[in-house]
Design a protein around this motif. Structure first.
Motif, PDB file in Angstrom:
ATOM      1  N   CYS A  30       0.874  -1.178   0.000  1.00  0.00           N
ATOM      2  CA  CYS A  30       0.000   0.000   0.000  1.00  0.00           C
ATOM      3  C   CYS A  30       0.907   1.223   0.000  1.00  0.00           C
ATOM      4  O   CYS A  30       2.045   1.143   0.444  1.00  0.00           O
ATOM      5  CB  CYS A  30      -0.857   0.054   1.264  1.00  0.00           C
ATOM      6  N   PHE A  38      -4.020   0.852  11.764  1.00  0.00           N
ATOM      7  CA  PHE A  38      -5.199   0.117  12.250  1.00  0.00           C
ATOM      8  C   PHE A  38      -5.571  -1.017  11.308  1.00  0.00           C
ATOM      9  O   PHE A  38      -6.623  -1.632  11.467  1.00  0.00           O
ATOM     10  CB  PHE A  38      -6.398   1.079  12.357  1.00  0.00           C
ATOM     11  N   CYS A  39      -4.738  -1.310  10.311  1.00  0.00           N
ATOM     12  CA  CYS A  39      -5.145  -2.220   9.227  1.00  0.00           C
ATOM     13  C   CYS A  39      -5.590  -3.594   9.735  1.00  0.00           C
ATOM     14  O   CYS A  39      -4.919  -4.216  10.551  1.00  0.00           O
ATOM     15  CB  CYS A  39      -3.986  -2.408   8.263  1.00  0.00           C
ATOM     16  N   HIS A  64     -11.505   4.558   0.670  1.00  0.00           N
ATOM     17  CA  HIS A  64     -11.374   4.421   2.124  1.00  0.00           C
ATOM     18  C   HIS A  64     -10.915   5.746   2.737  1.00  0.00           C
ATOM     19  O   HIS A  64      -9.732   5.930   3.016  1.00  0.00           O
ATOM     20  CB  HIS A  64     -10.372   3.274   2.386  1.00  0.00           C
ATOM     21  N   VAL A 116       0.603   3.739   1.911  1.00  0.00           N
ATOM     22  CA  VAL A 116       0.769   4.061   3.327  1.00  0.00           C
ATOM     23  C   VAL A 116       0.304   2.837   4.103  1.00  0.00           C
ATOM     24  O   VAL A 116      -0.738   2.271   3.773  1.00  0.00           O
ATOM     25  CB  VAL A 116      -0.117   5.281   3.716  1.00  0.00           C
ATOM     26  N   TYR A 117       1.063   2.419   5.092  1.00  0.00           N
ATOM     27  CA  TYR A 117       0.580   1.319   5.926  1.00  0.00           C
ATOM     28  C   TYR A 117      -0.181   1.884   7.111  1.00  0.00           C
ATOM     29  O   TYR A 117       0.405   2.433   8.051  1.00  0.00           O
ATOM     30  CB  TYR A 117       1.737   0.417   6.376  1.00  0.00           C
ATOM     31  N   CYS A 118      -1.502   1.757   7.046  1.00  0.00           N
ATOM     32  CA  CYS A 118      -2.369   2.288   8.096  1.00  0.00           C
ATOM     33  C   CYS A 118      -2.142   1.477   9.357  1.00  0.00           C
ATOM     34  O   CYS A 118      -2.125   0.246   9.320  1.00  0.00           O
ATOM     35  CB  CYS A 118      -3.825   2.182   7.673  1.00  0.00           C
ATOM     36  N   GLY A 148      -6.373  -6.303  -0.890  1.00  0.00           N
ATOM     37  CA  GLY A 148      -4.969  -6.582  -0.587  1.00  0.00           C
ATOM     38  C   GLY A 148      -4.678  -6.282   0.868  1.00  0.00           C
ATOM     39  O   GLY A 148      -5.444  -6.658   1.737  1.00  0.00           O
ATOM     40  N   GLY A 149      -3.697  -5.468   1.090  1.00  0.00           N
ATOM     41  CA  GLY A 149      -2.958  -4.536   0.263  1.00  0.00           C
ATOM     42  C   GLY A 149      -3.855  -3.726  -0.663  1.00  0.00           C
ATOM     43  O   GLY A 149      -5.050  -3.762  -0.578  1.00  0.00           O
ATOM     44  N   ARG A 186      -7.317   2.477  -1.198  1.00  0.00           N
ATOM     45  CA  ARG A 186      -7.141   3.731  -0.465  1.00  0.00           C
ATOM     46  C   ARG A 186      -6.237   4.693  -1.244  1.00  0.00           C
ATOM     47  O   ARG A 186      -5.874   5.755  -0.744  1.00  0.00           O
ATOM     48  CB  ARG A 186      -6.558   3.398   0.934  1.00  0.00           C
ATOM     49  N   VAL A 216       0.089  -7.098   5.152  1.00  0.00           N
ATOM     50  CA  VAL A 216       0.584  -5.988   4.341  1.00  0.00           C
ATOM     51  C   VAL A 216       2.038  -5.674   4.632  1.00  0.00           C
ATOM     52  O   VAL A 216       2.484  -5.716   5.769  1.00  0.00           O
ATOM     53  CB  VAL A 216      -0.257  -4.694   4.480  1.00  0.00           C
TER      54      VAL A 216
HETATM   55  S1  SF4 Z   1      -4.853  -2.610   3.208  1.00  0.00           S
HETATM   56 FE1  SF4 Z   1      -5.976  -0.667   3.385  1.00  0.00          FE
HETATM   57  S2  SF4 Z   1      -6.138  -0.313   5.595  1.00  0.00           S
HETATM   58 FE2  SF4 Z   1      -4.519  -1.836   5.282  1.00  0.00          FE
HETATM   59  S3  SF4 Z   1      -2.636  -0.650   5.176  1.00  0.00           S
HETATM   60 FE3  SF4 Z   1      -3.345  -0.932   3.081  1.00  0.00          FE
HETATM   61  S4  SF4 Z   1      -4.556   0.907   2.648  1.00  0.00           S
HETATM   62 FE4  SF4 Z   1      -4.310   0.797   4.858  1.00  0.00          FE
END
Ligand code: SF4
Ligand SMILES: *Cc1c(COP(=O)(O)O)cnc(C)c1O
Length: 339
Positions: free
Chosen positions: A97, A103-104, A202, A99-101, A142-143, A174, A110
């Motif tokens: 991704c 709260f994922c 998202h 950005v690695y959120c 995914g991801g 996202r 990921v």
């Molecule tokens: S899968 Fe979605 S929520 Fe999880 S890190 Fe990637 S963009 Fe963020």
């Protein structure tokens, strides 16, 4: 399958600052990745953007939580495919991704390893879908699927479109929020050849609605792609009625229809983001009737053990035989006679 070329923001320079030890400890377990664009939305430390993307030592406190509470691995007949509901599947085409959120819900996956789905795995997944004629709806996830380059996406989408029983294709991404420059006219020209194709994006906070994310959504909408949005209810980020009203009505102005508000899953390393379900219900109550009905998402809990999503509503009806006592959005109690 190949990923797009894209450089990560120099977060270490920008944010490592005084808590470098925590930063390194956390990022060793859960990777950190940021775009210059998303980092530029941070206005002060610990604001809503910061909390979503910068590591927190509490990620390492994970008593009693599970990396995969939804049992997605067990529902995976072939690698990368989740088949939980009869007529639709999720295909995890990427583990990267922009950005690695923090709260994922797929924190376990990921950023780990470098390879996206290999060509062989894609073939196996397409074969499974082709031989299960009850599947009509495929969700690329995914991801972030839009981290794949256009050619790789085209291969997957064309493979799905070649299967006659596939009616709709959805992409969960996202990218419009974290890397809006990835939404190019070329990408949109490609995506529109695979209609009916839906995108669920998202957005979690009104500060993510910017000129750039607005243009990205406009390009997608102009390509005839219906846009939905999934928001995760996050403590300290968006757990108030005022913030959610701004977010949900702001999305409508982008032609993005709020779809789901997700209660946080019980995923290891994310407990500090969880709110109570009561908070979520109060937010739904603060939306319904007060703002456009189009701005009200379904509030869902994805049950542990792979039992699926359940939509919940504030308790506004009391049924006594054929008499209903209903609560209006202003709080008034009104009786309604059923048959
Ligand atoms: S899968 Fe979605 S929520 Fe999880 S890190 Fe990637 S963009 Fe963020
Ligand atoms: C959420 C989800 C879907 C899609 O559900 P909808 O309610 O149709 O959006 C499909 N499969 C899995 C495994 C899911 O978690």
């Amino acid at each position: 399958m190949r990923y797009i070329d894209h450089t990560t923001a120099s977060i270490h320079m920008k944010f490592q600052c005084d808590s470098s030890v925590d930063f390194n400890l956390v990022s060793a377990r859960y990777p950190v990745r940021l775009t210059d664009y998303y980092a530029s939305l941070v206005t002060h430390s610990d604001d809503a953007i910061w909390k979503q993307c910068l590591p927190d030592i509490r990620e390492l406190e994970d008593a009693g939580q599970c990396p995969d509470p939804l049992d997605e691995s067990a529902l995976s007949p072939v690698p990368g495919l989740i088949h939980r509901y009869p007529d639709r599947v999720v295909l995890l085409v990427s583990n990267r991704c922009p950005v690695y959120c923090r709260f994922c819900m797929r924190k376990r996956l990921v950023g780990s390893g470098d390879a996206p789905m290999g060509d062989e795995e894609v073939r196996a997944a397409l074969h499974y879908i082709a031989t299960h004629t009850e599947i009509h709806d495929v969700i690329l996830s995914g991801g972030d699927p839009l981290m794949l380059d256009d050619d790789s996406l085209k291969t997957i989408l064309a493979g799905l479109r070649a299967i006659p029983h596939i009616v709709i294709i959805r992409i969960g991404t996202r990218v419009p929020v974290t890397l809006p420059s990835r939404i190019t006219p070329q990408l949109c020209a490609l995506l529109r050849t695979f209609h009916p194709l839906y995108i669920n994006t998202h957005f979690n906070h009104p500060d993510e609605i910017t000129a750039d994310s607005t243009s990205a959504c406009a390009l997608l909408a102009d390509a005839g792609i219906p846009l939905g949005n999934q928001t995760v209810l996050l403590k300290g980020v968006n757990d108030s009625v005022a913030t959610m009203r701004r977010l949900m009505t702001g999305l409508l102005a982008l032609r993005v229809r709020p779809y789901y508000l997700h209660q946080m899953d019980l995923v290891q390393g994310t407990a500090h983001f969880r709110t109570s379900v009561r908070t979520g219900l109060e937010i739904i109550r603060g939306l319904r009737g007060h703002v456009s009905g189009l701005a009200v998402p379904h509030y869902v809990i994805d049950l542990p053990g792979g039992k699926g999503k359940v939509a919940i509503l504030p308790d506004d009806v009391e049924i006594n035989g054929s008499t209903l006592l209903l609560r209006t959005y202003t709080g008034e109690r009104v009786t309604y006679q059923d048959i």
